[in-house]
Design a protein around this motif. Structure first.
Motif, mmCIF file in Angstrom:
data_model
loop_
_atom_site.group_PDB
_atom_site.id
_atom_site.type_symbol
_atom_site.label_atom_id
_atom_site.label_comp_id
_atom_site.label_asym_id
_atom_site.label_seq_id
_atom_site.Cartn_x
_atom_site.Cartn_y
_atom_site.Cartn_z
ATOM 1 N N SER A 19 14.356 5.160 20.478
ATOM 2 C CA SER A 19 15.490 5.272 21.368
ATOM 3 C C SER A 19 15.855 6.749 21.383
ATOM 4 O O SER A 19 16.192 7.318 20.355
ATOM 5 N N PHE A 20 15.781 7.373 22.516
ATOM 6 C CA PHE A 20 15.789 8.819 22.595
ATOM 7 C C PHE A 20 17.184 9.384 22.409
ATOM 8 O O PHE A 20 18.189 8.711 22.625
ATOM 9 N N VAL A 21 17.228 10.657 22.016
ATOM 10 C CA VAL A 21 18.483 11.256 21.606
ATOM 11 C C VAL A 21 18.798 12.480 22.433
ATOM 12 O O VAL A 21 17.928 13.197 22.897
ATOM 13 N N ALA A 22 20.064 12.717 22.619
ATOM 14 C CA ALA A 22 20.560 13.911 23.272
ATOM 15 C C ALA A 22 22.069 13.805 23.305
ATOM 16 O O ALA A 22 22.659 12.811 22.871
ATOM 17 N N GLY A 23 22.720 14.825 23.845
ATOM 18 C CA GLY A 23 24.157 14.764 23.991
ATOM 19 C C GLY A 23 24.543 13.701 24.998
ATOM 20 O O GLY A 23 23.791 13.353 25.899
ATOM 21 N N ALA A 24 25.744 13.172 24.861
ATOM 22 C CA ALA A 24 26.184 12.104 25.741
ATOM 23 C C ALA A 24 26.219 12.533 27.198
ATOM 24 O O ALA A 24 26.140 11.706 28.102
ATOM 25 N N ALA A 25 26.313 13.831 27.448
ATOM 26 C CA ALA A 25 26.396 14.327 28.819
ATOM 27 C C ALA A 25 25.044 14.350 29.506
ATOM 28 O O ALA A 25 24.973 14.559 30.719
ATOM 29 N N ASP A 26 23.966 14.167 28.781
ATOM 30 C CA ASP A 26 22.627 14.216 29.371
ATOM 31 C C ASP A 26 22.305 12.869 29.989
ATOM 32 O O ASP A 26 21.785 11.967 29.341
ATOM 33 N N ASP A 27 22.598 12.729 31.281
ATOM 34 C CA ASP A 27 22.435 11.440 31.954
ATOM 35 C C ASP A 27 20.983 11.006 32.005
ATOM 36 O O ASP A 27 20.683 9.810 31.913
ATOM 37 N N ALA A 28 20.050 11.956 32.194
ATOM 38 C CA ALA A 28 18.637 11.602 32.308
ATOM 39 C C ALA A 28 18.134 10.966 31.025
ATOM 40 O O ALA A 28 17.437 9.944 31.048
ATOM 41 N N VAL A 29 18.478 11.540 29.891
ATOM 42 C CA VAL A 29 18.034 10.988 28.613
ATOM 43 C C VAL A 29 18.683 9.638 28.355
ATOM 44 O O VAL A 29 18.031 8.690 27.886
#
Length: 208
Positions: A19-29
């Motif tokens: 399950s991929f990770v990134a900041g909550a603002a990264d809609d694509a991820v």
């Protein structure tokens, strides 16, 4: 077995159900994370092509795998030479065709190994909090699927590889790795299935 090789194998097998990770603002991820399956058990086949710096021809291997999200990974190489690697939170165990086994790494004896396992098993369980500080993530989506480029922030993971690129749809279909040594590996996954949804008795025994 070199720690770098174990780290690479752990990372690759764990990424099968990431399950991929990134900041909550990264809609694509976040959209990719919603699309990717997270089965309790995933089985499939792999082909691996590794280009070693200084060698003209790549090294190729094929096999099959079982990923049990709560238990670990059984990674079975069939060609060119049969062997098996069993990966759990506590250890990495190799098994040869004659049935002999050897503990390659034991987290009880090597505390750093436990930290590595914690990170990579977080990949399998989708623990965003544990992972978000470990990778710089760039995502792209199109009609055919998605591509994720991951760069490790952790010095420990950076010792194993410098970058990962994943391509997929409902599942991860291909992983390209550039190791810290500049060796390159491409893993292609096929015949992926979530059935049966539980481990067979022999699979469970191998992960004990």
């Amino acid at each position: 077995m070199k720690l770098r090789h174990c780290l690479r194998l752990l990372a690759l097998s764990s990424l099968l159900v990431v399950s991929f990770v990134a900041g909550a603002a990264d809609d694509a991820v976040q959209a990719i994370a919603r699309d990717v399956a997270r089965p309790a058990v995933l089985r499939g086949e792999f082909s691996q092509e590794k280009q070693v710096a200084g060698f003209r021809n790549p090294l190729r291997s094929q096999g099959r795998f079982v990923v049990a999200r709560e238990r670990g990974v059984i990674w079975t190489t069939l060609k060119p030479f049969p062997s098996e690697m069993v990966i759990t939170a506590e250890r990495i165990l190799s098994r040869q065709p004659d049935g002999s086994t050897r503990v390659e790494l034991d987290a009880r004896e090597q505390p750093a190994m436990r930290s590595v396992n914690a990170i990579l098993f977080a990949l399998m369980s989708g623990d965003v909090q544990a992972l978000s500080s470990q990778f710089t993530v760039e995502a792209q989506r199109d009609a055919k699927g998605w591509t994720l480029s991951l760069t490790p922030k952790s010095p420990m993971l950076a010792k194993a590889f410098s970058s990962l690129q994943l391509r997929g749809d409902r599942y991860v279909r291909q992983v390209d790795i550039v190791e810290a040594s500049k060796d390159r590996t491409r893993l292609t996954f096929s015949a992926l299935t979530e059935a049966p949804a539980t481990l067979a008795a022999d699979e469970a025994a191998r992960l004990d």
